[in-house]
Design an enzyme around this catalytic site. Structure first.
Site, mmCIF file in Angstrom:
data_model
loop_
_atom_site.group_PDB
_atom_site.id
_atom_site.type_symbol
_atom_site.label_atom_id
_atom_site.label_comp_id
_atom_site.label_asym_id
_atom_site.label_seq_id
_atom_site.Cartn_x
_atom_site.Cartn_y
_atom_site.Cartn_z
ATOM 1 N N ASP A 274 -5.272 -27.990 -20.184
ATOM 2 C CA ASP A 274 -6.730 -28.801 -20.199
ATOM 3 C C ASP A 274 -7.067 -30.043 -19.171
ATOM 4 O O ASP A 274 -7.693 -31.060 -18.800
ATOM 5 C CB ASP A 274 -6.859 -29.402 -21.564
ATOM 6 C CG ASP A 274 -6.637 -29.011 -22.828
ATOM 7 O OD1 ASP A 274 -7.481 -27.946 -22.751
ATOM 8 O OD2 ASP A 274 -5.837 -29.306 -23.643
ATOM 9 N N SER B 230 -15.729 -30.161 -23.405
ATOM 10 C CA SER B 230 -16.046 -29.779 -21.706
ATOM 11 C C SER B 230 -15.975 -28.567 -21.287
ATOM 12 O O SER B 230 -14.653 -27.565 -21.561
ATOM 13 C CB SER B 230 -14.947 -30.800 -21.148
ATOM 14 O OG SER B 230 -15.343 -32.172 -21.792
ATOM 15 N N ASN C 73 -11.970 -21.947 -19.449
ATOM 16 C CA ASN C 73 -12.069 -22.813 -20.853
ATOM 17 C C ASN C 73 -13.155 -23.140 -21.314
ATOM 18 O O ASN C 73 -14.158 -24.444 -20.837
ATOM 19 C CB ASN C 73 -10.899 -23.094 -21.141
ATOM 20 C CG ASN C 73 -10.252 -23.415 -22.771
ATOM 21 O OD1 ASN C 73 -10.671 -23.251 -23.211
ATOM 22 N ND2 ASN C 73 -9.933 -24.407 -22.696
ATOM 23 N N HIS D 298 -13.032 -27.280 -24.010
ATOM 24 C CA HIS D 298 -12.596 -28.226 -25.200
ATOM 25 C C HIS D 298 -12.720 -28.997 -25.517
ATOM 26 O O HIS D 298 -13.990 -29.607 -24.709
ATOM 27 C CB HIS D 298 -10.689 -28.237 -23.601
ATOM 28 C CG HIS D 298 -10.242 -29.533 -25.021
ATOM 29 N ND1 HIS D 298 -9.271 -28.381 -25.298
ATOM 30 C CD2 HIS D 298 -9.615 -30.541 -24.596
ATOM 31 C CE1 HIS D 298 -8.950 -30.350 -26.026
ATOM 32 N NE2 HIS D 298 -9.035 -31.075 -25.550
#
Length: 212
Positions: free
Chosen positions: A144, A135, A106, A108
């Site tokens: 996260d 990030s 992912n 973020h």
């Protein structure tokens, strides 16, 4: 493209992150794009690039787990080496995350581990932070919270608004996300347990690209 390394991209919206991945020309094949919302622009971007698309409307499911089970089944039909969250606005169940652990990433909009969750640009400005960024991280069962691979870092300017800061961050995300995906496709990055290895060596922290 190297068709041996297969990626499935999950999104929920306009698909600008997907477009940056497509435009970069990765050493990999985007096998499919899946959205939890019908009719979004991200699906059109995929179709224009001749990438297979699927929609699983989460509003038709009775539970998060039922949706994730069908999503996992759809993804696994493509046997991906990597699942890329590109603006996929769903919190994923633990079973789903564990199924793809080490091959689910992912991006973020904060310098993790700072500012997990939502509204990061406003919170950074409210706190008077001098630096902000984004990030790329592996996904684990903590929101996260997975190990970070790569960060873009830039200054918060005196005349910034949350909107201008978001836009500046987004342009850097479109650089670092394809970079991190390329490293994974090339076998340079690997997750072992909870540790990230690059070129066979354990990383003491993420690679940071400064845009100062």
């Amino acid at each position: 493209m190297n068709s041996d390394y297969r990626i499935v991209v999950l999104l929920s919206g306009s698909g600008t992150t997907l477009q940056s991945i497509i435009d970069t020309g990765l050493p990999a094949t985007i096998s499919a794009v899946i959205s939890n919302k019908p009719g979004v622009m991200g699906l059109n971007r995929a179709k224009e690039a001749n990438i297979p698309t699927h929609v699983l409307d989460h509003t038709t499911y009775s539970s998060r787990e039922a949706f994730d089970q069908d999503l996992q089944q759809q993804i696994d039909e493509y046997k991906p080496d990597l699942v890329v969250l590109a603006g996929f606005m769903r919190i994923l169940s633990d079973d789903f995350v564990n199924h793809y652990y080490g091959r689910l990433i992912n991006i973020h909009p904060s310098l993790l581990p700072k500012y997990k969750g939502m509204h990061t640009h406003q919170r950074v400005m409210d706190d008077g932070e001098p630096l902000h960024g984004s990030s790329v991280h592996f996904v684990n069962t903590e929101l996260d919270g997975g190990p970070v691979v790569l960060q873009a870092r830039l200054p918060v300017l005196p005349n910034d608004s949350p909107e201008s800061l978001e836009l500046r961050i987004k342009t850097k995300e479109h650089l670092i996300y394809p970079t991190a995906i390329s490293w994974l496709a090339e076998g340079r990055i690997e997750l072992k347990g909870n540790e990230v290895y690059m070129d066979g060596k354990k990383m003491s922290g993420p690679v940071v690209m400064d845009y100062m």
